[in-house]
Design an enzyme around this catalytic site. Structure first.
Site, PDB file in Angstrom:
ATOM      1  N   LYS A  19     113.417 104.539 106.575  1.00 48.64           N
ATOM      2  CA  LYS A  19     112.947 106.017 106.853  1.00 48.64           C
ATOM      3  C   LYS A  19     111.489 106.212 106.314  1.00 48.64           C
ATOM      4  O   LYS A  19     111.369 106.591 105.455  1.00 48.64           O
ATOM      5  CB  LYS A  19     114.094 106.962 106.105  1.00 48.64           C
ATOM      6  CG  LYS A  19     113.902 108.266 106.772  1.00 48.64           C
ATOM      7  CD  LYS A  19     114.388 109.332 105.670  1.00 48.64           C
ATOM      8  CE  LYS A  19     113.250 110.069 104.876  1.00 48.64           C
ATOM      9  NZ  LYS A  19     112.338 110.530 105.759  1.00 48.64           N
ATOM     10  N   GLU A  74     109.561 104.207  93.104  1.00 50.58           N
ATOM     11  CA  GLU A  74     108.229 104.137  92.427  1.00 50.58           C
ATOM     12  C   GLU A  74     108.073 105.873  92.690  1.00 50.58           C
ATOM     13  O   GLU A  74     107.786 106.464  93.869  1.00 50.58           O
ATOM     14  CB  GLU A  74     107.333 103.502  93.489  1.00 50.58           C
ATOM     15  CG  GLU A  74     106.162 103.252  93.149  1.00 50.58           C
ATOM     16  CD  GLU A  74     104.904 104.090  93.448  1.00 50.58           C
ATOM     17  OE1 GLU A  74     104.654 105.157  93.133  1.00 50.58           O
ATOM     18  OE2 GLU A  74     104.284 103.752  94.532  1.00 50.58           O
ATOM     19  N   CYS A 112      99.551 108.287  94.219  1.00 55.07           N
ATOM     20  CA  CYS A 112     100.298 108.444  92.915  1.00 55.07           C
ATOM     21  C   CYS A 112      99.447 107.833  91.574  1.00 55.07           C
ATOM     22  O   CYS A 112     100.005 107.957  90.562  1.00 55.07           O
ATOM     23  CB  CYS A 112     101.664 108.219  93.058  1.00 55.07           C
ATOM     24  SG  CYS A 112     101.816 106.639  94.037  1.00 55.07           S
ATOM     25  N   GLU A 120     101.004 116.643  88.339  1.00 56.96           N
ATOM     26  CA  GLU A 120     100.153 115.893  89.416  1.00 56.96           C
ATOM     27  C   GLU A 120      99.610 116.667  90.210  1.00 56.96           C
ATOM     28  O   GLU A 120     100.046 117.786  90.833  1.00 56.96           O
ATOM     29  CB  GLU A 120     101.388 115.081  90.316  1.00 56.96           C
ATOM     30  CG  GLU A 120     100.731 113.822  90.662  1.00 56.96           C
ATOM     31  CD  GLU A 120     101.900 112.726  91.289  1.00 56.96           C
ATOM     32  OE1 GLU A 120     103.098 113.160  91.437  1.00 56.96           O
ATOM     33  OE2 GLU A 120     101.658 111.751  91.623  1.00 56.96           O
TER      34      GLU A 120
HETATM   35  P1  ADP Z   1     106.130 113.243  98.734  1.00 54.62           P
HETATM   36  O1  ADP Z   1     106.358 114.563  99.615  1.00 54.62           O
HETATM   37  O2  ADP Z   1     105.528 113.454  97.485  1.00 54.62           O
HETATM   38  O3  ADP Z   1     105.724 112.045  99.444  1.00 54.62           O
HETATM   39  P2  ADP Z   1     109.015 113.375  98.575  1.00 54.62           P
HETATM   40  O4  ADP Z   1     109.729 112.807  97.350  1.00 54.62           O
HETATM   41  O5  ADP Z   1     109.334 114.663  98.884  1.00 54.62           O
HETATM   42  O6  ADP Z   1     107.748 113.106  98.084  1.00 54.62           O
HETATM   43  O7  ADP Z   1     109.161 112.385  99.940  1.00 54.62           O
HETATM   44  C1  ADP Z   1     109.269 111.037  99.938  1.00 54.62           C
HETATM   45  C2  ADP Z   1     110.246 110.519 100.694  1.00 54.62           C
HETATM   46  O8  ADP Z   1     111.720 110.936 100.713  1.00 54.62           O
HETATM   47  C3  ADP Z   1     109.933 110.855 102.533  1.00 54.62           C
HETATM   48  O9  ADP Z   1     110.307 110.066 103.306  1.00 54.62           O
HETATM   49  C4  ADP Z   1     110.954 112.193 102.367  1.00 54.62           C
HETATM   50  O10 ADP Z   1     111.389 112.686 103.649  1.00 54.62           O
HETATM   51  C5  ADP Z   1     111.987 111.571 101.772  1.00 54.62           C
HETATM   52  N1  ADP Z   1     113.220 112.432 100.941  1.00 54.62           N
HETATM   53  C6  ADP Z   1     112.955 113.767 100.678  1.00 54.62           C
HETATM   54  N2  ADP Z   1     113.944 114.296 100.395  1.00 54.62           N
HETATM   55  C7  ADP Z   1     114.860 113.341 100.338  1.00 54.62           C
HETATM   56  C8  ADP Z   1     116.138 113.211  99.928  1.00 54.62           C
HETATM   57  N3  ADP Z   1     116.826 114.244  99.243  1.00 54.62           N
HETATM   58  N4  ADP Z   1     116.921 112.093 100.103  1.00 54.62           N
HETATM   59  C9  ADP Z   1     116.128 110.882 100.542  1.00 54.62           C
HETATM   60  N5  ADP Z   1     114.966 110.850 100.977  1.00 54.62           N
HETATM   61  C10 ADP Z   1     114.497 112.159 100.785  1.00 54.62           C
END
Ligand code: ADP
Length: 476
Positions: free
Chosen positions: A171, A246, A280, A377
């Protein structure tokens, strides 16, 4: 109307529910991408499991051949895929070209590493027993990747998992799904069997829930924020699904007086401003020894002022747009907080008038340790600098963080290099090296920066189970 298709079980599938992907520099719509319902994600997992049963039985050499074919195709389409990265993410094109190169290198490296998933034999302690240890693929992998390196952080998960004999459903982040879809075209053209690699797009929460609750999904690998990582840990407890995480970082850079100042400035420029500072492992706290503080600052401010902010497709650009207007707002708040606590804004820190997500890079001097940018961050081109006196003092400051992903040290003293490598609490320590990540070396965090390691042989181990085969009644 249907959206750009997703890659599912060897076919390109469009749906009528879509999400829109925008060019981060111009704000123009690039594409509407199909999204899936949770039940379709469950089907993808079943298909991945079916494909796993034969993918795992292929020879590692055969799986490696497919990875190499993907890498060849990726490089053949390098310019086109790099411009997709720049448009959907914002980084300068030269860095996107580099991202395609590194992604191909990950694939080439794991195409070879596939053949080295060695087991061992253990000397027996009873006459009639023999013990074999073998490594077996863990099964279907659910991968979740972020928007800041939309290709390479996905490939860093996909390549070792496929090499190990697992099948993968990824995803990508909703801001940047197009790079992974372009990669899926490379996988498709390399002839990887149906169901071995699939791309799902849709509600992050629903996909995360399906990955964590579906018993056929045997491993989750995630790059993203610490709060989402914590949600995944909680959710994965239901099925005891193992996780590689990560998460966030807050890298310190320590510049000692015994370093070559110009080389140190160069190291900090790379560690701070690469990838529009949205990394990061980006430098977040820059500690400079007091005797060279002003000299370092002068040179660093001069180099920062010379950086050109613009559209990443323009070859002159050093820093492109940030992911959205909120990223700039957060950065401006951190600058205000630091200056309110006594720091000096030396340059930059201005939102470019007509574009809400462009920020001129800022150097802030004399930043106190209690400023928010010294704890949280930034993910933006703001560079907080402060001076320190002794090695002991700066090591305790550097380690005073809930994060522990990367740390950087500039020094010319060999003894100090070893001491720093041993005392800094981080998974990666760059010594006179602002870009320390490489296909063949493990990468990951300590403390709240995550669990496990990607890249290197550790990166493939994450997708392998260790099995003990105990053979009794041996008559030799
Ligand atoms: P950033 O926006 O800093 O990349 P996020 O943790 O918000 O960090 O997003 C990283 C990935 O995790 C993206 O692919 C996002 O769509 C996905 N993501 C966000 N919320 C969830 C969740 N509750 N469960 C699984 N994946 C998620």
């Amino acid at each position: 109307m249907t959206g750009k298709p997703l890659y599912l079980n060897g076919k390109w599938v469009s749906t009528s529910d879509t999400l829109s992907v925008y060019d981060k520099a111009t704000g123009e719509l690039i594409s509407d991408v199909s999204t899936l319902k949770r039940s379709q994600v469950a089907t993808a997992i079943s298909d991945a499991h079916e494909a796993y049963l034969s993918w795992r039985d292929r020879t590692a050499k055969n799986r490696g051949d497919y990875l190499r074919a993907c890498a060849d195709e990726l490089l053949r389409r390098k310019k086109e895929i790099a411009s997709i990265i720049t448009k959907e993410n914002g980084k300068p094109l030269a860095q996107s070209l580099g991202e395609v190169d590194v992604s191909a290198d990950h694939l080439y490296w794991y195409s070879e590493e596939a053949r080295r998933a060695y087991g061992r034999t253990i000397p027996h302690q009873m006459d009639n027993k023999r013990h074999l240890i073998i490594k077996s693929p863990i099964g279907v992998v659910g991968a979740i990747s972020p928007w800041n390196f939309p290709l390479v952080l996905a490939v860093r998960k996909i390549a070792p998992a496929l090499a190990a004999g697992c099948t993968v459903i990824i995803k990508p982040a909703s801001y940047t799904p197009l790079s992974v879809l372009a990669f899926a075209e490379c996988v498709d053209s390399s002839g990887v069997p149906a169901g071995v690699f699939q791309v799902v797009v849709g509600s992050a929460k629903e996909i995360g829930a399906e990955f964590t609750e579906n018993h056929l999904c045997r491993k989750i690998t995630f790059t993203g924020s610490t709060p989402v990582g914590q949600d995944l840990i909680r959710a994965a407890a239901q099925t005891v699904t193992p996780l590689s995480l990560e998460l966030g970082g807050h890298a310190p850079v320590i510049v000692f007086a015994d370093s070559n100042i110009e080389l140190a400035v160069e190291t900090v420029m790379v560690a701070k401003y690469r990838n529009n500072s949205q990394s990061c492992i980006a430098a977040n706290r820059i500690f400079v020894q007091d005797s060279i503080y002003e000299t370092f600052l002068e040179s660093f401010v001069k180099r920062t002022k010379a950086l050109k902010v613009g559209n990443g497709m323009d070859s002159e650009t050093d820093i492109g747009p940030l992911v959205d207007g909120n990223a700039v707002k957060n950065a401006l708040e951190q600058i205000d907080d630091a200056t309110a606590k006594g720091a000096r804004l030396m340059c930059g820190g201005l939102r470019l008038n007509d574009k809400e997500n462009f920020l001129s890079p800022a150097v802030i001097a004399d930043v106190p340790l209690n400023a928010s940018c010294m704890k949280e961050e930034s993910f933006a081109p703001i560079a907080p600098v402060c001076s320190f006196r002794t090695e002991d003092e700066v090591v305790s400051w550097a380690n005073d963080s809930m994060f522990g992903l990367a740390a950087y040290v500039c020094t010319g003293d060999l003894n100090r290099m070893f001491r720093m490598g041993e005392s800094l609490e981080a998974g990666t320590i760059g010594i006179n090296d602002g870009a320390p990540t490489a296909s063949h070396c493990p990468f990951g965090g300590t403390k709240q920066s995550g669990w496990g390691r990607e890249l290197g042989s550790e990166g493939m181990d994450a997708f392998l189970e260790t099995k003990h085969i105990s053979i009794g009644a041996v008559h030799l």
